[in-house]
Design a protein around this motif. Structure first.
Motif, PDB file in Angstrom:
ATOM      1  N   ARG A   1      -1.500  26.869 -65.281  1.00  9.68           N
ATOM      2  CA  ARG A   1      -2.719  26.114 -65.583  1.00  9.68           C
ATOM      3  C   ARG A   1      -3.378  25.612 -64.299  1.00  9.68           C
ATOM      4  O   ARG A   1      -4.613  25.615 -64.172  1.00  9.68           O
ATOM      5  CB  ARG A   1      -2.384  24.929 -66.495  1.00  9.68           C
ATOM      6  CG  ARG A   1      -1.939  25.295 -67.895  1.00  9.68           C
ATOM      7  CD  ARG A   1      -3.085  25.755 -68.782  1.00  9.68           C
ATOM      8  NE  ARG A   1      -2.654  25.931 -70.155  1.00  9.68           N
ATOM      9  CZ  ARG A   1      -2.723  24.996 -71.100  1.00  9.68           C
ATOM     10  NH1 ARG A   1      -3.237  23.800 -70.809  1.00  9.68           N
ATOM     11  NH2 ARG A   1      -2.293  25.235 -72.318  1.00  9.68           N
ATOM     12  N   LEU A   2      -2.577  25.159 -63.341  1.00  8.37           N
ATOM     13  CA  LEU A   2      -3.135  24.703 -62.059  1.00  8.37           C
ATOM     14  C   LEU A   2      -3.798  25.867 -61.322  1.00  8.37           C
ATOM     15  O   LEU A   2      -4.874  25.712 -60.735  1.00  8.37           O
ATOM     16  CB  LEU A   2      -2.042  24.084 -61.199  1.00  8.37           C
ATOM     17  CG  LEU A   2      -1.506  22.721 -61.652  1.00  8.37           C
ATOM     18  CD1 LEU A   2      -0.259  22.346 -60.866  1.00  8.37           C
ATOM     19  CD2 LEU A   2      -2.572  21.644 -61.503  1.00  8.37           C
ATOM     20  N   ILE A   3      -3.151  27.032 -61.352  1.00  9.60           N
ATOM     21  CA  ILE A   3      -3.741  28.218 -60.726  1.00  9.60           C
ATOM     22  C   ILE A   3      -5.070  28.553 -61.396  1.00  9.60           C
ATOM     23  O   ILE A   3      -6.068  28.889 -60.727  1.00  9.60           O
ATOM     24  CB  ILE A   3      -2.773  29.405 -60.807  1.00  9.60           C
ATOM     25  CG1 ILE A   3      -1.544  29.132 -59.929  1.00  9.60           C
ATOM     26  CG2 ILE A   3      -3.450  30.711 -60.383  1.00  9.60           C
ATOM     27  CD1 ILE A   3      -0.422  30.137 -60.096  1.00  9.60           C
ATOM     28  N   GLN A   4      -5.106  28.432 -62.723  1.00 11.44           N
ATOM     29  CA  GLN A   4      -6.334  28.733 -63.447  1.00 11.44           C
ATOM     30  C   GLN A   4      -7.465  27.766 -63.072  1.00 11.44           C
ATOM     31  O   GLN A   4      -8.618  28.173 -62.932  1.00 11.44           O
ATOM     32  CB  GLN A   4      -6.083  28.674 -64.956  1.00 11.44           C
ATOM     33  CG  GLN A   4      -7.282  29.139 -65.789  1.00 11.44           C
ATOM     34  CD  GLN A   4      -6.899  29.397 -67.228  1.00 11.44           C
ATOM     35  OE1 GLN A   4      -5.981  28.787 -67.754  1.00 11.44           O
ATOM     36  NE2 GLN A   4      -7.603  30.325 -67.857  1.00 11.44           N
ATOM     37  N   LEU A   5      -7.127  26.501 -62.884  1.00  7.60           N
ATOM     38  CA  LEU A   5      -8.137  25.521 -62.457  1.00  7.60           C
ATOM     39  C   LEU A   5      -8.769  25.947 -61.132  1.00  7.60           C
ATOM     40  O   LEU A   5      -9.994  25.897 -60.969  1.00  7.60           O
ATOM     41  CB  LEU A   5      -7.509  24.134 -62.312  1.00  7.60           C
ATOM     42  CG  LEU A   5      -7.146  23.372 -63.582  1.00  7.60           C
ATOM     43  CD1 LEU A   5      -6.436  22.077 -63.229  1.00  7.60           C
ATOM     44  CD2 LEU A   5      -8.393  23.073 -64.411  1.00  7.60           C
ATOM     45  N   ALA A   6      -7.920  26.367 -60.197  1.00 12.78           N
ATOM     46  CA  ALA A   6      -8.430  26.787 -58.888  1.00 12.78           C
ATOM     47  C   ALA A   6      -9.257  28.058 -59.002  1.00 12.78           C
ATOM     48  O   ALA A   6     -10.329  28.184 -58.388  1.00 12.78           O
ATOM     49  CB  ALA A   6      -7.264  26.993 -57.927  1.00 12.78           C
ATOM     50  N   ALA A   7      -8.773  29.024 -59.803  1.00 14.60           N
ATOM     51  CA  ALA A   7      -9.487  30.290 -59.956  1.00 14.60           C
ATOM     52  C   ALA A   7     -10.828  30.089 -60.657  1.00 14.60           C
ATOM     53  O   ALA A   7     -11.844  30.684 -60.270  1.00 14.60           O
ATOM     54  CB  ALA A   7      -8.627  31.281 -60.734  1.00 14.60           C
ATOM     55  N   ASP A   8     -10.859  29.260 -61.678  1.00 18.72           N
ATOM     56  CA  ASP A   8     -12.117  28.995 -62.391  1.00 18.72           C
ATOM     57  C   ASP A   8     -13.139  28.345 -61.455  1.00 18.72           C
ATOM     58  O   ASP A   8     -14.333  28.676 -61.487  1.00 18.72           O
ATOM     59  CB  ASP A   8     -11.859  28.075 -63.583  1.00 18.72           C
ATOM     60  CG  ASP A   8     -11.137  28.781 -64.724  1.00 18.72           C
ATOM     61  OD1 ASP A   8     -11.035  30.020 -64.686  1.00 18.72           O
ATOM     62  OD2 ASP A   8     -10.668  28.086 -65.649  1.00 18.72           O
ATOM     63  N   ALA A   9     -12.676  27.429 -60.614  1.00 18.73           N
ATOM     64  CA  ALA A   9     -13.585  26.792 -59.661  1.00 18.73           C
ATOM     65  C   ALA A   9     -14.132  27.819 -58.678  1.00 18.73           C
ATOM     66  O   ALA A   9     -15.314  27.786 -58.309  1.00 18.73           O
ATOM     67  CB  ALA A   9     -12.863  25.680 -58.909  1.00 18.73           C
ATOM     68  N   GLY A  10     -13.286  28.748 -58.253  1.00 20.27           N
ATOM     69  CA  GLY A  10     -13.742  29.806 -57.372  1.00 20.27           C
ATOM     70  C   GLY A  10     -14.811  30.661 -58.028  1.00 20.27           C
ATOM     71  O   GLY A  10     -15.796  31.044 -57.387  1.00 20.27           O
ATOM     72  N   GLY A  11     -14.622  30.963 -59.318  1.00 21.33           N
ATOM     73  CA  GLY A  11     -15.626  31.739 -60.044  1.00 21.33           C
ATOM     74  C   GLY A  11     -16.953  31.018 -60.124  1.00 21.33           C
ATOM     75  O   GLY A  11     -18.022  31.621 -59.941  1.00 21.33           O
ATOM     76  N   ARG A  12     -16.913  29.710 -60.381  1.00 20.10           N
ATOM     77  CA  ARG A  12     -18.162  28.937 -60.464  1.00 20.10           C
ATOM     78  C   ARG A  12     -18.873  28.868 -59.110  1.00 20.10           C
ATOM     79  O   ARG A  12     -20.105  28.897 -59.042  1.00 20.10           O
ATOM     80  CB  ARG A  12     -17.868  27.518 -60.965  1.00 20.10           C
ATOM     81  CG  ARG A  12     -17.521  27.451 -62.444  1.00 20.10           C
ATOM     82  CD  ARG A  12     -17.466  26.011 -62.940  1.00 20.10           C
ATOM     83  NE  ARG A  12     -16.357  25.258 -62.356  1.00 20.10           N
ATOM     84  CZ  ARG A  12     -15.134  25.201 -62.881  1.00 20.10           C
ATOM     85  NH1 ARG A  12     -14.859  25.870 -63.986  1.00 20.10           N
ATOM     86  NH2 ARG A  12     -14.187  24.485 -62.300  1.00 20.10           N
ATOM     87  N   ALA A  13     -18.078  28.776 -58.037  1.00 14.93           N
ATOM     88  CA  ALA A  13     -18.667  28.633 -56.701  1.00 14.93           C
ATOM     89  C   ALA A  13     -18.990  29.972 -56.055  1.00 14.93           C
ATOM     90  O   ALA A  13     -19.635  30.021 -55.009  1.00 14.93           O
ATOM     91  CB  ALA A  13     -17.713  27.850 -55.803  1.00 14.93           C
ATOM     92  N   GLY A  14     -18.520  31.060 -56.665  1.00 21.13           N
ATOM     93  CA  GLY A  14     -18.714  32.371 -56.067  1.00 21.13           C
ATOM     94  C   GLY A  14     -17.907  32.540 -54.782  1.00 21.13           C
ATOM     95  O   GLY A  14     -18.330  33.237 -53.861  1.00 21.13           O
TER      96      GLY A  14
END
Length: 554
Positions: free
Chosen positions: A467-480
């Protein structure tokens, strides 16, 4: 005999069926006798020092002959064997009348006790200390070195635990798998087994019930060990595993899912030699250059020019390709002599990584100067640089400013849960993330990653970690902005698919693991990875998560 099933933690996949061979026992020191005569003490000190230096020299020679991670861990153990602290303690005991064997045992035990009290990654070094003790005792007593036997036919090597010197020189054509009663997913045994490409199971608590020479079936994926299995079924599983191994040996990159989605697979390296070996394989670049491993024995801080030369070798091995340099991740289990490491009650949570700048003025700035100089000297464009152990947005901002002033692309390691929880704010300051799953798991689960008793907690398949990894990955997707993984989890083929499903953009691992991950990615679609990631992240525990992934991804 009826088959008997044991369970451990699988850390390197594959099936092996062979007889077991146990490591040789440690020497038993002679009983403590009366006090040594004063006139005999200087000669006894010299006898001790000669034995200790012989053992340290063997570690150094093996480090020179080894490759990859084996070089790192053997070099670190050689430095520990020459550590002035324990040598001084033993010498003091001899000068007080103890014989060299007794002094060796008591001095090492003093430091074992200290390291165990410190906990964290320092506790893992107790295996190395005891190994040094056993080898020095054997030298003093005129006995063969303890540790790994030299088989003349294939075996599965079993041990309570394995020290770097045991695992680093193994012949994978004779030692087909490693199984230990102790250890964890990130122990030296696991790391070197990945480099050798042989199945490995650790933390098998009841392994002591398996006798020398018994036939054993090892499943390095599930961690299940079967004593005296049905031979026909065992050979079938091994044949399937061998067919997969042949497919892996023939694999050539770049990696793609079965529906054609590109996945960047990068190498973890520690110096120019390792980078050159990686460039000769299927790595598309370097996802983690562990700079601190260049300086584990350096007594004084290398000059900017000297550092630039070392870093330049890695840039030169991958001209025009992605190279991610990590600034010094020293401290805890990797003390660098020239850094001011103060005594700490809990060094794993202490002054390490980027925090070294708090007690070593200018050390980060000088390293960035050297990286920038190396990039200029080799013509490397847009070099990526990341800081370890970043816990606050302010730290990320300050590091990014230092990097941009030198035309370096700034990023941070996501190892502390705070960085994942505030991922959007961190990514507003830096250009990329790289997730260190080993420490992220340790800190998220409040469990020492080197403790065999806590191996089930320090498993990167823990849903909370995912879940923590997903939080980081989702933020990366939003920020490009790209979010990679460079921890040991990236080398697990099934977990690699889950990570891609979570939105991770690149995976960095030991170069030997790249073909295995590449083959697995080629068998699944991106949609399968996403579906598996969604279900696995909602699993009840690590075992369920792994089983779900196996069912969904094959």
């Amino acid at each position: 005999m009826q088959p008997v099933t044991l369970r451990g933690t699988g850390v390197v996949a594959g099936f092996v069926y062979a007889p077991t061979a146990w490591t040789r026992p440690a020497p038993v020191p002679p009983p403590v006798s009366g006090s040594l005569a004063e006139e005999d003490r200087p000669a006894e000190v010299e006898r001790f020092k000669a034995a200790a230096e012989t053992v340290a020299g063997r570690f150094t020679d093996r480090a020179s002959a080894a490759t990859g991670v084996a070089t790192e861990v053997l070099g670190a153990t050689a430095a520990l064997a020459r550590d002035r602290g324990w040598l001084r303690a033993a010498t003091k005991l001899i000068n007080a009348g103890a014989r060299a064997e007794t002094a060796t045992t008591e001095a090492i035990e003093q430091f074992v006790t200290q390291f165990e009290k410190l906990g964290g990654l320092m506790a893992e070094r107790t295996t190395d200390l005891r190994d040094i003790r056993n080898r020095v005792l054997a030298e003093l007593m005129g006995l063969p070195e303890p540790g790994v036997p030299r088989p003349d036919s294939p075996v599965i090597l079993c041990a309570d635990d394995l020290a770097p010197a045991d695992t680093a020189g193994l012949d994978p054509s004779l030692v087909l798998a490693l199984v230990t009663r102790l250890g964890g997913p990130t122990s030296h045994t696991a790391i070197i087994a990945r480099q050798l490409g042989i199945p490995c199971v650790v933390a098998a608590a009841t392994l002591g019930d398996v006798a020398e020479g018994q036939m054993l079936l090892v499943d390095g994926t599930s961690g299940i060990l079967t004593v005296s299995p049905d031979p026909v079924e065992a050979r079938r599983l091994v044949a399937e595993s061998a067919a997969l191994a042949a497919e892996i040996a023939a694999w050539r990159g770049p990696a793609r899912t079965s529906d054609g989605v590109a996945v960047q697979l990068l190498a973890n390296v520690q110096d120019g030699a390792a980078a050159r070996r990686a460039s000769a394989g299927e790595a598309e670049g370097v996802g983690l250059f562990r700079t601190e491993l260049c300086f584990l024995t350096a007594r004084t801080e290398p000059s900017v020019d000297d550092q630039a030369r070392i870093y330049g070798e890695v840039f030169a091995a991958f001209p025009g390709s992605k190279v991610v340099v990590r600034t010094l991740d020293a401290g805890s289990d990797k003390p660098v002599p020239f850094a001011n490491h103060e005594h700490e009650e809990n060094p794993a949570l202490g002054v390490r990584g980027i925090r070294l700048g708090w007690t070593n003025a200018g050390i980060v700035e000088r390293q960035l100067d050297a990286i920038a100089q190396a990039a200029e000297d080799t013509g490397a464009t847009d070099p990526w640089v990341m800081a370890p152990m970043v816990a606050t947005v302010d730290e990320a901002y300050e590091f990014a400013e230092l990097c941009r002033a030198r035309n370096l692309k700034p990023g941070i390691m996501v190892e502390i849960p705070a960085a994942a929880l505030l991922a959007d704010q961190f990514l507003a300051e830096v250009d990329f993330f790289s997730i260190g799953t080993n420490d992220l798991t340790q800190y998220a689960m409040a469990a020492d990653r080197m403790s065999s008793r806590l191996a089930t907690l320090t498993d990167p398949w823990q849903p909370a970690v995912l879940r923590l990894i997903q939080l980081a990955a989702d933020a990366g997707g939003r920020a490009g902005k790209p979010v990679g993984v460079c921890g040991e989890a990236a080398a697990d083929p099934l977990l690699a698919c889950v990570l891609i499903g979570l939105g991770i953009s690149s995976l960095s691992m030991a170069v030997t693991a790249i073909p295995t991950v590449g083959v697995q990615l080629g068998k699944v679609t991106l949609e399968q990875c996403r579906e598996a990631a969604a279900q696995v992240a909602s699993a009840r525990n690590a075992r369920d998560a792994r089983e779900l992934a196996r069912r969904l991804l094959g």
